[in-house]
Every structure is written in structure tokens, then in C-alpha cells.
Write an enzyme that holds these catalytic residues in place. Structure first.
Site, PDB file in Angstrom:
ATOM      1  N   LYS A  87      27.912 -15.991 -30.472  1.00 17.69           N
ATOM      2  CA  LYS A  87      28.467 -14.994 -30.973  1.00 17.69           C
ATOM      3  C   LYS A  87      29.094 -14.711 -32.347  1.00 17.69           C
ATOM      4  O   LYS A  87      29.120 -13.578 -33.067  1.00 17.69           O
ATOM      5  CB  LYS A  87      29.308 -14.145 -29.869  1.00 17.69           C
ATOM      6  N   GLU A 109      32.797  -3.877 -28.165  1.00 16.34           N
ATOM      7  CA  GLU A 109      32.884  -4.017 -26.732  1.00 16.34           C
ATOM      8  C   GLU A 109      32.568  -5.466 -26.356  1.00 16.34           C
ATOM      9  O   GLU A 109      32.085  -6.319 -27.152  1.00 16.34           O
ATOM     10  CB  GLU A 109      31.391  -3.037 -26.315  1.00 16.34           C
ATOM     11  N   SER A 376      22.917 -21.361 -25.706  1.00 16.00           N
ATOM     12  CA  SER A 376      23.666 -20.089 -26.372  1.00 16.00           C
ATOM     13  C   SER A 376      25.392 -20.343 -26.332  1.00 16.00           C
ATOM     14  O   SER A 376      26.061 -19.730 -27.395  1.00 16.00           O
ATOM     15  CB  SER A 376      23.267 -18.851 -26.159  1.00 16.00           C
TER      16      SER A 376
END
Lengths: 396, 263
Positions: A87, A109, A376
Site C-alpha cells: 500500500k 478509506e 502483498s
């Protein structure tokens, strides 16, 4: 692949209120300018290397590969980034852009909290005010990440509308942006939302695939046969897929969350079971009824618990450039413990979905075939959930 | 000529301002909505806007969100709302609009939806998440059926205003301020400039909505345009009298007070 209007085939577009249209146009212009600007690119690279810790390793999981007894499984270690997931790649890009645009307030969000933590982290580092919208149910499920965001100086707004999860947090962030559009930059965490977000987030995440390509060439002197990544909104998947889309020998496989099974009402398998629709500013696939009411998704992994998918994935799915499959909670949990015990790597539950499919796939491959899995994120945030689900089994 | 245009032209000729009232269909139930529409018309609403409840109403504030959720919890379907409009058309000739999010239309099928609207007697659609650029196809279809697609402009529209207005039918929905639907204490400083800018273009009627919640505010704002839209304040009143027997009476009295203010 993006057309002028921000379309991937028929998917994408800008389905937002008139109040946001000029903000999207400004964002697109600023983004295009920064992508041409070498000093912006250098600054971004500086933070990716020295703050986030790139590049991340491409690791040959020897014991896991031998255990399955098929092809060689490599792991792209995005879990080793600062804040524990891919991220941060996108967040650093968007927050640098926000600074260039003179915005003083950041909103985001978050579902599992990973994107919220990454945004709060980068906002802290750049000295920007940050507010994060999170479904009230997720606030409860991911209490540690809520506390992390608060430690980082962000304000967390629990969202009680609708199903009180990621979809509703996104709605609320869009409402906030509509209200405060003049000074606020909305950092979207996945390849979703109105144009230019799906393109912009992909471009900030493609570094995963660019590095992978160089690394596999250095280690194996050839491209992989398969690339496997989990898909919620789809940012880690598009990040690793994108640089390989034109390499026809490389098969790209996205793994959706089948939850308790795709034939139950409790899953998040958007491409497997969804239909064309429009939500959160984009045309794509969604889980919905015949009136267009969005059905609540379900997955054990909060990061995959989203009723839609990025428009570029919808396009890759329909054009056959990538294949999308689904694995259940149980399969993901099994993969979670296998990777922990065979490689000493505790994956995020999201990434465990990709591992689960890789285990199935590897069995069908020859020993000289190569599978790359995008790992990830790391699983620290999920240990509590896994303890609740399978604590007893681990004891034995 | 569309019923909307007829109504607004007639008001303009008499130098009167239009009052448009909003409610969410199926809140508290479909029969109540039907009775409320008739009551609002009786008390002076010139046009009534019927909200189709949606699971993800991003342009709406908490009051309308809650009403939509309650309606959906009551399993209200689009076909129930269409039948209701069909019944309403037996009783009133007042223009009726849908406030509907694009995904509901898209799932229904664009042409099928517009055709159905025409058949039951819906005169126009307000689609809050469909900006000008994405609206070409639906405008083409709705022109065929003579259903108006109402365009929205907002204080952030700036140079977009001219182009949006030039391509509009029915009226222009002027969003009073940035943000979502719901009551506001006061309007932003740039409101006046915005309305001046809007009024420069075309003779199409301009109606102001978002945040207008009291007769006092109606008085304060009506002279900037050809009319006002009151939504959340009515929905809140319905919600506060959700099961009360005097619901119709309360809403009727409120619409009467708005009608007085708009004169």
C-alpha cells in the site's frame, strides 16, 4: 491501455457528482504533469528507497516448492515494505502529488486498515493533516490498526451506514471529499474509483512488476510462467501484472475471495459471480441484485471484502489477458499456516489467498516451470483472526 | 411540451417561484409515500421529486441515507415504485421526477427504464452521480421518450456551467453548496457569485436545492432563482412521525408553510 476518457474497454469512467468533476480534472492534469516531471519521479524514488525500503526481494521459496513437488515458487516480498504491505507505494505517490497541488488535508478509506495506516504514516512524515474513514465493523475487527493510525496522528472516523465495512467507508470518504473538495486530497487505496485513480494507482504500483521482471531475469534468466496475486480492488495484482501484460508466455492469475464458497451468499468473488454496474465512480463488475442494490460481500480477509473490482481487471478478464479464480476462507487459512511453517513467513490473509492458489497450481506444473506469487502483505494484523478461526488446530 | 416545462413556464408568467418537494419512496411504506405525494401536491408543491432508495447514496447526507436504508429494509423494489407512480397518475397531473442513482437505471436497462418511466408518467430524472460527460447515451434515449434529464451545476462547476446549461432540458438543478444533501445553517460566501454566473446562461428555469430546510431559508434564497427544492427537512419530518397517525397532517402543514414562503 487507458483511453482518453479513462476507459479500459467499456470499464472505468467518471461517475461522480458534478461538484467533484473539476477536482478530477485538476487531479488528472497535476498527475500528468508530475509523471512527465523528472524531479517528481526522483523525489518519489528517493522516498520509495529510503523510507519504504524498496526494492523488495524476490525470494525463491525452496522448501514450499519442494513440499508441493511442482514448479519453482518465488515470492515477491511486498510484506517487507514499511507498514507491512504494498500500500505504501501508492500512498507515497499520491501524497507527494497532494503536496505539489497545495492540498493541506488528506482523507482516505480503509478496510483492513493497511491503507489507512500507510496513509497516516506518509501524512505524518510530510506533516499533513489526515483523516481516515473505516467501517464500524472493521474498526472492531482491526482494533490494532485503528490504534496505529491514532498513534500516527490521524483521526479515524468509524462509519455506521450500510454494512459498516469498506464499501461504506468509501461512500463516506467520497461524501467528505464532495464537502471539502477545495483543500482536501482523497488518497484512494486501490485501483478503483473515478478516472484518473485506477490509472494513477496502477502507475504507482507497477514498480512491483517492474522490479519482479528484472529480478527474475537476474535469477532465472527468463520470464516466469505464472504470476499469481490476490484481488480485492486489485492494486497489488495490477501492480505486478501490468509490466507483463504484453508478455504472452506469462499467465496472469488473479485470486478473488470465495469466502464460504462462491455458491453461498457469503463471498467477495466479484468477477466470478458479479455483473456489470457502476459504483464509486467507475463502471466495472459488482455484486448486486436486479435493481442495482449492492450486495454485501464477505471474506475472512478484510482487505478482500469489497463488492467491486478495479475497471482494468474487468477489462483484462473480458479480454482474456488475465484469468481470475476464487479460493475459500478455509483454503486461505491452510495456505497461511503452510507458508508460516515451511518458510517462516506469516502472510497477510489477503496474500494467503494467492498462496493457496499457487499451491494448487504448482502441483500441476513441471519442475522447470516458474511461478511468482505477489506476497502483498505480512500477517501480523491477522494473527488475532487466525487464532479465533484455527487456534486449536495449530496447537495439535 | 413536457409537463415540467409547462408548469415552470406558467409560474414564470405569473412571476411566481416554484416549490419542489422531495421524499424517499417506501419510507415508511409505499402506501404512505403515495398518500404523502398527494398531500404535498394538495398543499402547493409544484413538482414532486420521488427518491428511489439506493444502497450506496453517495450524494446524500445522513437523513436521506437513513430513509433509503429503511425503505430497502422494507424490501422496496423499483417495480413497486413504478406501480405507485402509475396509481398517482390517476389522481394528479403535477410533474413527478425520480431522484435515482445511475446503477439502478443501468441494471434495469437504460432504455427499458426510461420507457417504463414514460409509461407510468414520470416526467424527468435527476441522476446525482452522472455528470455531463457520462450522460450522452441516456440523454439520447430520454429525448426519444420525452423524459427530461435534469442537469446539476454546483459552485465548483465554474467554466463547465455554460456547456452543461446549453445541453439541458426541464430545469437546471443548482446545488447550493459543496457537499451532500442535508440541512445547512447558512450558505457559502460564493453562493451569490455562483447564482449570478448560472443566471447568465439560457432561459431554462434554475432551481436551487441542497440544504434548504425552513420557510425562512426559502425566503432568503428564492429570489436568486426560479424556485427551490426542499428534501431532507421533509424526510426528517416523515422519519420523526414514522408510525404516527398525524404524519400526513404534519408534512402537509410544513409544505403549506414552505408554499407561503415561496410566494
Amino acid at each position: 491501455m487507458t483511453s482518453k476518457k479513462g476507459r479500459f474497454g467499456i470499464f472505468g469512467g467518471q461517475y461522480v457528482s458534478e461538484t467533484l468533476m473539476n477536482a478530477l480534472i485538476d487531479l488528472e492534469n497535476a498527475y500528468n504533469k508530475c509523471m512527465q516531471d523528472i524531479s517528481f519521479q526522483e523525489e518519489l524514488r528517493y522516498y520509495l528507497e529510503n523510507y519504504a525500503g524498496r526494492q523488495t526481494p524476490l525470494y525463491y521459496a525452496k522448501r514450499l516448492s519442494e513440499y508441493v513437488g511442482g514448479g519453482k515458487i518465488y515470492l515477491k516480498r511486498e510484506d517487507l515494505n514499511h507498514t507491512g504491505a504494498h500500500k505504501i507505494n501508492n500512498v507515497l505517490g499520491q501524497i507527494l502529488l497532494a503536496k505539489k497541488m497545495g492540498k493541506t488535508r488528506i482523507i482516505a478509506e480503509t478496510g483492513a486498515g493497511q491503507h489507512g495506516v500507510a496513509t497516516a504514516t506518509a501524512a505524518a512524515m510530510f506533516g499533513l493533516k489526515c483523516e481516515v474513514y473505516m467501517g464500524a465493523e472493521d474498526v472492531e475487527r482491526q482494533a490494532l490498526n485503528v490504534f496505529r493510525m491514532k498513534l500516527l496522528g490521524a483521526k479515524v472516523h468509524p462509519v455506521n451506514s450500510g454494512t459498516s465495512t469498506l464499501k461504506d467507508a468509501t461512500n463516506e470518504a467520497i461524501r467528505d471529499w464532495t464537502q471539502n473538495v477545495k483543500n482536501t486530497f482523497y488518497v484512494i487505496g486501490s485501483v478503483v474509483g473515478p478516472h484518473p485513480y485506477p490509472t494513477m494507482v496502477r502507475d504507482f504500483q507497477r514498480i512491483i512488476g517492474d522490479e519482479t521482471k528484472k529480478q527474475i531475469m537476474a535469477q532465472e534468466n527468463r520470464l516466469p510462467d505464472y504470476i499469481i496475486a490476490c484481488v480485492g480492488g486489485g492494486s497489488n495484482a495490477i501492480g505486478i501484472f501490468y509490466p507483463f501484460i504484453k508478455d504472452k508466455t506469462v499467465k496472469l492469475i488473479g485470486v478473488e475471495a470465495a469466502g464460504r464458497g462462491v455458491d453461498t451468499a457469503q463471498h467477495a468473488a466479484t468477477l466470478t459471480k458479479g455483473t456489470h454496474g457502476v459504483l464509486h465512480g467507475m463502471m466495472s463488475y459488482f455484486l448486486q441484485d436486479e435493481d442495482g442494490q449492492i450486495n454485501p460481500p464477505y471474506s475472512i480477509s478484510a482487505g478482500l471484502d469489497y463488492p467491486g473490482i478495479g475497471p482494468e481487471h474487468a477489462f483484462l478478464h473480458e479480454s482474456g489477458s488475465a484469468q481470475y479464480v476464487a479460493v475459500t476462507d478455509q483454503e486461505a487459512l491452510y495456505a497461511f499456516s503452510q507458508l508460516s511453517q515451511l518458510e517462516g513467513i506469516i502472510p497477510a490473509l489477503e496474500s494467503a489467498h494467492a498462496i493457496a492458489y499457487a499451491l494448487k497450481k504448482a502441483k500441476q506444473t513441471r519442475e522447470d516451470e516458474i511461478i511468482v506469487v505477489n506476497l502483498s502483505g505480512r500477517g501480523d494484523k491477522d494473527v488475532h483472526t487466525v487464532l479465533r478461526e484455527m487456534g486449536d488446530e495449530i496447537d495439535e | 411540451m413536457s409537463r415540467i416545462k409547462q408548469t415552470l413556464d406558467a409560474l414564470k408568467k405569473e412571476r411566481k417561484k416554484a416549490l419542489i418537494t422531495y421524499l424517499t419512496a417506501g419510507h415508511p411504506d409505499i402506501e404512505a409515500t403515495e398518500a404523502l405525494v398527494i398531500e404535498m401536491v394538495k398543499k402547493g408543491a409544484d413538482i414532486v421529486e420521488i427518491g428511489i432508495p439506493y444502497s450506496d447514496p453517495v450524494a446524500d447526507g445522513p437523513v436521506i441515507q437513513k430513509a433509503a436504508q429503511k425503505a430497502l429494509d422494507n424490501h422496496i423494489k423499483i417495480k413497486d415504485i413504478m406501480y405507485m407512480v402509475e396509481r398517482l397518475r390517476q389522481k394528479t397531473n403535477t410533474p413527478l421526477l425520480y431522484l435515482v442513482y445511475f446503477n439502478c437505471i443501468f441494471q434495469y436497462g437504460m432504455e427499458k427504464f426510461i420507457n417504463h418511466c414514460k409509461r407510468v408518467g414520470i416526467d424527468g430524472l435527476i441522476i446525482p452521480d452522472l455528470p455531463y460527460e457520462e450522460s450522452q447515451e441516456i440523454r439520447r434515449i430520454s429525448a426519444k421518450y420525452d423524459v427530461d434529464i435534469i442537469s446539476l451545476v454546483s459552485p465548483t462547476s465554474e467554466e463547465r456551467i455554460k456547456r452543461i446549461i446549453s445541453d439541458s432540458t426541464g430545469f437546471i438543478y443548482c446545488v447550493s453548496s459543496t457537499g451532500v444533501t442535508g440541512m445547512r445553517k447558512k450558505f457559502e460566501a460564493d453562493f451569490e457569485t455562483f447564482m449570478q454566473n448560472v443566471n447568465e446562461y439560457g432561459d431554462i428555469p434554475k432551481i436551487i436545492g441542497f440544504g434548504i430546510s425552513s420557510p425562512e431559508q426559502v425566503k432568503e434564497i428564492k429570489d436568486y432563482a426560479d424556485g427551490v427544492i426542499v428534501g431532507s427537512a421533509i424526510v426528517k419530518m416523515i422519519d420523526e412521525h414514522y408510525l404516527a397517525s398525524d404524519r400526513l397532517e404534519k408534512v402537509g402543514a410544513f409544505v403549506t408553510s414552505l408554499k407561503e414562503a415561496v410566494k
